[in-house]
Write an enzyme that holds these catalytic residues in place. Structure first.
Site, PDB file in Angstrom:
ATOM      1  N   HIS A  42      -9.337   1.182   5.043  1.00 59.08           N
ATOM      2  CA  HIS A  42      -8.057   1.402   5.731  1.00 59.08           C
ATOM      3  C   HIS A  42      -8.249   2.379   6.897  1.00 59.08           C
ATOM      4  O   HIS A  42      -9.047   3.304   6.817  1.00 59.08           O
ATOM      5  CB  HIS A  42      -7.025   1.950   4.742  1.00 59.08           C
ATOM      6  CG  HIS A  42      -5.639   1.915   5.288  1.00 59.08           C
ATOM      7  ND1 HIS A  42      -5.153   2.879   6.133  1.00 59.08           N
ATOM      8  CD2 HIS A  42      -4.657   0.999   5.150  1.00 59.08           C
ATOM      9  CE1 HIS A  42      -3.920   2.569   6.476  1.00 59.08           C
ATOM     10  NE2 HIS A  42      -3.591   1.435   5.891  1.00 59.08           N
ATOM     11  N   GLU A  50      -6.540   4.800   7.836  1.00 62.59           N
ATOM     12  CA  GLU A  50      -6.323   6.216   7.501  1.00 62.59           C
ATOM     13  C   GLU A  50      -7.571   6.806   6.849  1.00 62.59           C
ATOM     14  O   GLU A  50      -7.877   7.987   7.022  1.00 62.59           O
ATOM     15  CB  GLU A  50      -5.081   6.347   6.599  1.00 62.59           C
ATOM     16  CG  GLU A  50      -3.811   6.133   7.421  1.00 62.59           C
ATOM     17  CD  GLU A  50      -2.658   5.515   6.666  1.00 62.59           C
ATOM     18  OE1 GLU A  50      -2.664   5.536   5.423  1.00 62.59           O
ATOM     19  OE2 GLU A  50      -1.739   4.986   7.336  1.00 62.59           O
ATOM     20  N   LYS A 105       0.172   4.261  -0.303  1.00 61.28           N
ATOM     21  CA  LYS A 105      -0.432   5.472   0.285  1.00 61.28           C
ATOM     22  C   LYS A 105      -0.153   6.662  -0.642  1.00 61.28           C
ATOM     23  O   LYS A 105      -0.174   6.488  -1.851  1.00 61.28           O
ATOM     24  CB  LYS A 105       0.090   5.664   1.711  1.00 61.28           C
ATOM     25  CG  LYS A 105      -0.118   4.379   2.539  1.00 61.28           C
ATOM     26  CD  LYS A 105       0.149   4.527   4.007  1.00 61.28           C
ATOM     27  CE  LYS A 105      -0.093   3.182   4.696  1.00 61.28           C
ATOM     28  NZ  LYS A 105       0.068   3.251   6.148  1.00 61.28           N
ATOM     29  N   ASN A 146       0.876  -1.172   0.000  1.00 62.46           N
ATOM     30  CA  ASN A 146       0.000   0.000   0.000  1.00 62.46           C
ATOM     31  C   ASN A 146       0.912   1.221   0.000  1.00 62.46           C
ATOM     32  O   ASN A 146       1.498   1.555   1.024  1.00 62.46           O
ATOM     33  CB  ASN A 146      -0.895  -0.019   1.247  1.00 62.46           C
ATOM     34  CG  ASN A 146      -1.726   1.239   1.375  1.00 62.46           C
ATOM     35  OD1 ASN A 146      -1.769   2.064   0.457  1.00 62.46           O
ATOM     36  ND2 ASN A 146      -2.383   1.397   2.508  1.00 62.46           N
ATOM     37  N   GLY A 196       2.817   2.532  10.709  1.00 62.34           N
ATOM     38  CA  GLY A 196       3.741   3.642  10.538  1.00 62.34           C
ATOM     39  C   GLY A 196       4.434   4.066  11.812  1.00 62.34           C
ATOM     40  O   GLY A 196       5.062   5.125  11.869  1.00 62.34           O
ATOM     41  N   GLU A 201      -4.919  -4.834  10.664  1.00 62.82           N
ATOM     42  CA  GLU A 201      -3.932  -3.773  10.823  1.00 62.82           C
ATOM     43  C   GLU A 201      -4.197  -3.048  12.142  1.00 62.82           C
ATOM     44  O   GLU A 201      -5.005  -2.109  12.184  1.00 62.82           O
ATOM     45  CB  GLU A 201      -4.031  -2.778   9.661  1.00 62.82           C
ATOM     46  CG  GLU A 201      -3.785  -3.399   8.308  1.00 62.82           C
ATOM     47  CD  GLU A 201      -3.221  -2.377   7.312  1.00 62.82           C
ATOM     48  OE1 GLU A 201      -2.199  -2.690   6.692  1.00 62.82           O
ATOM     49  OE2 GLU A 201      -3.776  -1.282   7.184  1.00 62.82           O
ATOM     50  N   SER A 237       3.845  -1.916  10.289  1.00 62.08           N
ATOM     51  CA  SER A 237       5.303  -1.940  10.478  1.00 62.08           C
ATOM     52  C   SER A 237       5.918  -3.297  10.136  1.00 62.08           C
ATOM     53  O   SER A 237       6.928  -3.687  10.728  1.00 62.08           O
ATOM     54  CB  SER A 237       5.690  -1.490  11.890  1.00 62.08           C
ATOM     55  OG  SER A 237       5.253  -0.150  12.114  1.00 62.08           O
ATOM     56  N   GLY A 272       5.199   1.395   4.604  1.00 59.76           N
ATOM     57  CA  GLY A 272       6.540   1.965   4.441  1.00 59.76           C
ATOM     58  C   GLY A 272       7.540   1.048   3.759  1.00 59.76           C
ATOM     59  O   GLY A 272       8.242   1.467   2.828  1.00 59.76           O
TER      60      GLY A 272
HETATM   61  P1  13P Z   1       3.269   0.507   7.613  1.00 65.59           P
HETATM   62  O1  13P Z   1       3.804  -0.785   7.021  1.00 65.59           O
HETATM   63  O2  13P Z   1       3.983   1.720   7.097  1.00 65.59           O
HETATM   64  O3  13P Z   1       3.166   0.441   9.093  1.00 65.59           O
HETATM   65  O4  13P Z   1       1.756   0.658   7.052  1.00 65.59           O
HETATM   66  C1  13P Z   1       0.902  -0.411   7.173  1.00 65.59           C
HETATM   67  C2  13P Z   1      -0.326  -0.084   6.421  1.00 65.59           C
HETATM   68  O5  13P Z   1      -1.071   0.792   6.803  1.00 65.59           O
HETATM   69  C3  13P Z   1      -0.592  -0.833   5.188  1.00 65.59           C
HETATM   70  O6  13P Z   1      -1.867  -0.589   4.714  1.00 65.59           O
END
Ligand code: 13P
Length: 254
Positions: free
Chosen positions: A94, A96, A11, A9, A168, A162, A208, A230
């Site tokens: 998600h 976010e 983002k 992802n 993150g 998640e 993460s 990330g």
């Molecule tokens: P990170 O791997 O950056 O923690 O993000 C996870 C995520 O939100 C994947 O959708």
């Protein structure tokens, strides 16, 4: 046995040119074929990305989809617009989107239904916040977030667990925490659908996930891959996670 799925992802990262260059490099990595690999760039990169991944093993996903097929919905995209350019997957719900853009369990379900109706494979995200975990509400939250999923086709549904506190932040769920939540979700899927659907459904871990912890998380009994933020932005680290997933699959067979 469930085939591992590793999805990136991206983002709000990478320009169109950067997305294309990344995908060319990823294809050149000679990835193991025992793992399904999906990349989810920004909307604007999807057409160029579709051209690059055509004929490769890399699947293409969008990060959102609207619940209607057209209409007065400024800044939204409909599922047929995605499938027309070769998108096969979509991320829905998600955290976010839930935190910053008002996504609810209801709108997430509507988006997922529209995606499936157009032939998209849906990656449906759930997960508790730190406050919810600390209050002992993790299972209640997962139960609520999955309450309406019976309206979906389980054959074209992937769950992503998640935990919001691990996204993150560099903080990962421990293997025990991840396995406990995944096992809960699988039992939940069996009660919503049936045992066969639950056994066949892939449940991804996200939060993460990186090469240094992939070896601990990916082999867990109910973890069938990862949704990676990330660490998916770098071809080297994303490929390392894909290889770790392939090693788990090979280990399961032997
Ligand atoms: P990170 O791997 O950056 O923690 O993000 C996870 C995520 O939100 C994947 O959708």
């Amino acid at each position: 046995m469930r085939r591992p799925l590793i999805a990136g992802n991206w983002k709000m990262h990478k320009t169109v040119a950067e997305a294309s260059a990344y995908l060319e490099d990823l294809i050149a990595e000679d990835l193991p074929t025992s793992v399904d690999v999906v990349c989810c760039p920004t909307f604007v990169s999807l057409p160029a990305a579709a051209m690059v991944v055509t004929g490769s093993q890399i699947g293409l996903g969008a990060q959102n989809v609207h619940w209607d097929t057209s209409g007065a919905f400024t800044a939204e995209l409909a599922a047929p617009m995605l499938t027309e350019i070769g998108v096969q997957w979509v991320i829905v719900g998600h955290s976010e989107r839930r935190t910053f853009f008002g996504e609810t369990d209801e709108t997430a379900l509507d988006r997922a239904r529209a995606g499936q109706a157009a032939g998209l494979e849906v990656i449906y995200c759930v997960g508790e916040t730190l406050a919810e975990r600390d209050a002992g509400e993790t299972f209640a939250v997962l139960e609520r977030q999955t309450a309406t999923l019976g309206a979906l086709d389980p054959g074209h549904l992937v769950l992503a667990y998640e935990p919001v506190w691990a996204i993150g932040t560099g903080r990962t769920a421990t293997p025990a925490q991840a396995q406990e939540a995944h096992a809960f979700l699988r039992v939940r899927m069996a009660s919503i659908f049936d045992g066969a659907a639950a056994d066949g459904m892939r449940i991804l871990y996200g939060g993460s996930l990186k090469p240094s912890n992939a070896d601990e998380l990916l082999p867990l009994a109910d973890v069938d891959g990862g949704l990676i933020g990330g660490a998916s932005l770098d071809v080297g680290s994303f490929s390392a996670i894909i290889r770790a997933a392939a090693d788990c699959a090979a280990g399961d067979e032997s």
